[in-house]
Write a protein that holds these residues in place. Structure first.
Motif, PDB file in Angstrom:
ATOM      1  N   HIS A 148     -24.272 -15.369  73.698  1.00  0.00           N
ATOM      2  CA  HIS A 148     -24.301 -15.865  75.076  1.00  0.00           C
ATOM      3  C   HIS A 148     -23.621 -14.888  76.045  1.00  0.00           C
ATOM      4  N   LEU A 149     -22.914 -13.889  75.510  1.00  0.00           N
ATOM      5  CA  LEU A 149     -22.225 -12.909  76.338  1.00  0.00           C
ATOM      6  C   LEU A 149     -22.845 -11.521  76.278  1.00  0.00           C
ATOM      7  N   LEU A 150     -23.398 -11.196  75.112  1.00  0.00           N
ATOM      8  CA  LEU A 150     -23.911  -9.847  74.875  1.00  0.00           C
ATOM      9  C   LEU A 150     -25.178  -9.918  74.035  1.00  0.00           C
ATOM     10  N   GLU A 151     -26.042  -8.973  74.236  1.00  0.00           N
ATOM     11  CA  GLU A 151     -27.185  -8.821  73.340  1.00  0.00           C
ATOM     12  C   GLU A 151     -27.202  -7.386  72.850  1.00  0.00           C
ATOM     13  N   GLY A 152     -28.098  -7.092  71.934  1.00  0.00           N
ATOM     14  CA  GLY A 152     -28.153  -5.745  71.371  1.00  0.00           C
ATOM     15  C   GLY A 152     -27.230  -5.633  70.178  1.00  0.00           C
ATOM     16  N   GLN A 153     -26.908  -4.425  69.826  1.00  0.00           N
ATOM     17  CA  GLN A 153     -26.119  -4.194  68.614  1.00  0.00           C
ATOM     18  C   GLN A 153     -24.638  -4.437  68.829  1.00  0.00           C
ATOM     19  N   ARG A 154     -23.946  -4.793  67.754  1.00  0.00           N
ATOM     20  CA  ARG A 154     -22.481  -4.926  67.772  1.00  0.00           C
ATOM     21  C   ARG A 154     -21.853  -3.642  67.246  1.00  0.00           C
ATOM     22  N   THR A 155     -22.538  -3.018  66.293  1.00  0.00           N
ATOM     23  CA  THR A 155     -22.099  -1.746  65.734  1.00  0.00           C
ATOM     24  C   THR A 155     -23.311  -1.067  65.129  1.00  0.00           C
ATOM     25  N   VAL A 181      -9.726  -9.263  71.796  1.00  0.00           N
ATOM     26  CA  VAL A 181     -10.782 -10.272  71.766  1.00  0.00           C
ATOM     27  C   VAL A 181     -11.338 -10.385  73.179  1.00  0.00           C
ATOM     28  N   ILE A 182     -12.635 -10.550  73.293  1.00  0.00           N
ATOM     29  CA  ILE A 182     -13.233 -10.753  74.614  1.00  0.00           C
ATOM     30  C   ILE A 182     -12.592 -11.989  75.247  1.00  0.00           C
ATOM     31  N   GLU A 183     -12.042 -11.813  76.425  1.00  0.00           N
ATOM     32  CA  GLU A 183     -11.285 -12.871  77.101  1.00  0.00           C
ATOM     33  C   GLU A 183     -12.074 -14.170  77.230  1.00  0.00           C
ATOM     34  N   GLN A 184     -13.353 -14.092  77.419  1.00  0.00           N
ATOM     35  CA  GLN A 184     -14.181 -15.276  77.609  1.00  0.00           C
ATOM     36  C   GLN A 184     -14.403 -16.065  76.318  1.00  0.00           C
ATOM     37  N   ARG A 185     -13.928 -15.577  75.186  1.00  0.00           N
ATOM     38  CA  ARG A 185     -14.065 -16.263  73.898  1.00  0.00           C
ATOM     39  C   ARG A 185     -12.871 -17.183  73.660  1.00  0.00           C
ATOM     40  N   ALA A 186     -12.712 -18.182  74.510  1.00  0.00           N
ATOM     41  CA  ALA A 186     -11.562 -19.089  74.445  1.00  0.00           C
ATOM     42  C   ALA A 186     -11.450 -19.774  73.084  1.00  0.00           C
ATOM     43  N   VAL A 192      -2.201  -8.441  78.264  1.00  0.00           N
ATOM     44  CA  VAL A 192      -2.621  -7.047  78.399  1.00  0.00           C
ATOM     45  C   VAL A 192      -4.132  -7.007  78.199  1.00  0.00           C
ATOM     46  N   PHE A 193      -4.830  -6.415  79.155  1.00  0.00           N
ATOM     47  CA  PHE A 193      -6.290  -6.393  79.125  1.00  0.00           C
ATOM     48  C   PHE A 193      -6.828  -4.971  79.088  1.00  0.00           C
ATOM     49  N   GLU A 194      -7.992  -4.832  78.463  1.00  0.00           N
ATOM     50  CA  GLU A 194      -8.714  -3.565  78.424  1.00  0.00           C
ATOM     51  C   GLU A 194     -10.114  -3.822  78.958  1.00  0.00           C
ATOM     52  N   PRO A 195     -10.687  -2.864  79.664  1.00  0.00           N
ATOM     53  CA  PRO A 195     -12.036  -3.078  80.194  1.00  0.00           C
ATOM     54  C   PRO A 195     -13.089  -3.069  79.084  1.00  0.00           C
ATOM     55  N   PHE A 196     -14.163  -3.810  79.305  1.00  0.00           N
ATOM     56  CA  PHE A 196     -15.296  -3.749  78.396  1.00  0.00           C
ATOM     57  C   PHE A 196     -16.032  -2.444  78.681  1.00  0.00           C
ATOM     58  N   PRO A 197     -16.549  -1.756  77.656  1.00  0.00           N
ATOM     59  CA  PRO A 197     -17.232  -0.468  77.885  1.00  0.00           C
ATOM     60  C   PRO A 197     -18.657  -0.632  78.437  1.00  0.00           C
ATOM     61  N   TYR A 198     -18.735  -1.113  79.684  1.00  0.00           N
ATOM     62  CA  TYR A 198     -20.039  -1.258  80.339  1.00  0.00           C
ATOM     63  C   TYR A 198     -20.745   0.090  80.371  1.00  0.00           C
ATOM     64  N   GLY A 199     -22.048   0.065  80.140  1.00  0.00           N
ATOM     65  CA  GLY A 199     -22.841   1.286  80.176  1.00  0.00           C
ATOM     66  C   GLY A 199     -22.949   1.988  78.837  1.00  0.00           C
ATOM     67  N   ASP A 200     -22.181   1.564  77.851  1.00  0.00           N
ATOM     68  CA  ASP A 200     -22.246   2.162  76.512  1.00  0.00           C
ATOM     69  C   ASP A 200     -22.929   1.161  75.585  1.00  0.00           C
ATOM     70  N   LEU A 206     -24.256  -9.590  79.259  1.00  0.00           N
ATOM     71  CA  LEU A 206     -25.072 -10.541  80.003  1.00  0.00           C
ATOM     72  C   LEU A 206     -24.336 -11.098  81.214  1.00  0.00           C
ATOM     73  N   ARG A 207     -23.117 -10.605  81.448  1.00  0.00           N
ATOM     74  CA  ARG A 207     -22.336 -11.004  82.616  1.00  0.00           C
ATOM     75  C   ARG A 207     -21.423  -9.844  83.015  1.00  0.00           C
ATOM     76  N   PRO A 208     -20.990  -9.802  84.278  1.00  0.00           N
ATOM     77  CA  PRO A 208     -20.254  -8.637  84.781  1.00  0.00           C
ATOM     78  C   PRO A 208     -18.742  -8.679  84.628  1.00  0.00           C
ATOM     79  N   ASP A 209     -18.186  -9.724  84.042  1.00  0.00           N
ATOM     80  CA  ASP A 209     -16.738  -9.900  84.062  1.00  0.00           C
ATOM     81  C   ASP A 209     -16.077  -9.822  82.683  1.00  0.00           C
ATOM     82  N   LEU A 210     -16.728  -9.202  81.720  1.00  0.00           N
ATOM     83  CA  LEU A 210     -16.153  -9.135  80.378  1.00  0.00           C
ATOM     84  C   LEU A 210     -14.972  -8.164  80.327  1.00  0.00           C
ATOM     85  N   ARG A 211     -13.964  -8.543  79.574  1.00  0.00           N
ATOM     86  CA  ARG A 211     -12.849  -7.658  79.277  1.00  0.00           C
ATOM     87  C   ARG A 211     -12.181  -8.163  78.007  1.00  0.00           C
ATOM     88  N   PHE A 212     -11.374  -7.310  77.407  1.00  0.00           N
ATOM     89  CA  PHE A 212     -10.682  -7.633  76.170  1.00  0.00           C
ATOM     90  C   PHE A 212      -9.236  -7.985  76.468  1.00  0.00           C
TER      91      PHE A 212
END
Length: 187
Positions: free
Chosen positions: A51-58, A137-142, A158-166, A173-179
């Motif tokens: 529901h947050l991401l599509e495509g490959q995980r690794t 962990v992706i912050e949205q995964r409560a 402490v948060f890290e940005p999601f690697p958008y564009g990679d 599937l949404r613009p606000d993901l972060r770890f």
């Protein structure tokens, strides 16, 4: 369920075997990780990120790279010779980083994840003398963060940005993901 996957009765009575992954395990590891987090197969379990991401995980190159790193191990959990779970550990000074934690969707919800996490903690303490385990962990995964909190992890803020564009990490599937970084004392 495929012939290689144990039934519920087998899951509770069959011994779980842990071992470090080797190069020959890479394709099966990629398939397991993908099935646990992405695509329709992942929706069978509760750890899905579909529901947050599509495509490959690794991919195979990324997993092979983890196997080749110093101070890095991918632990495999097998039942009846079938891969049912895995995790990656990496030594980071006094801490161990915990990631790529995957449990087959058909095997989720029966305590297997708790056993894999406990084995990872034992490994980090015994092999590296780690006094802390950390992860992101992706912050949205409560629901997932709450699962880790019940196992002693604490949110750090402490948060890290999601690697958008990679796209190696999937297509958001949404613009606000972060770890968010979570930490647990192993002392």
């Amino acid at each position: 369920m495929t012939a290689a996957e144990p039934t519920s009765a087998e899951q509770t009575t069959t011994e779980l075997h842990f071992r470090p992954a080797v190069a020959a395990d890479v394709p099966a590891l990629v398939a397991l990780v993908q099935s646990a987090y992405r695509g329709e197969a992942s929706r069978v379990g509760w750890t899905t990120e579909a529901h947050l991401l599509e495509g490959q995980r690794t991919d195979e190159a990324a997993v092979a790279e983890l196997l080749g790193r110093a101070d890095s191990v991918v632990l495999i959990a097998e039942r009846v010779g079938a891969l049912v779970a895995c995790c990656h550990l990496e030594r980071r000074s006094a801490a161990a980083y915990f990631g790529m934690f995957s449990v087959s969707p058909a095997a989720q919800g029966g305590g297997l994840g708790r056993r894999v996490l406990a084995r990872a903690e034992e490994w980090a303490r015994a092999e590296w003398g780690a006094t802390e385990m950390e992860m992101t962990v992706i912050e949205q995964r409560a629901d997932l963060i709450a699962w880790y909190e019940r196992r002693g992890f604490a949110r750090t803020g402490v948060f890290e940005p999601f690697p958008y564009g990679d796209e190696r990490f999937g297509k958001p599937l949404r613009p606000d993901l972060r770890f968010e970084k979570l930490v647990k004392s192993l002392a």
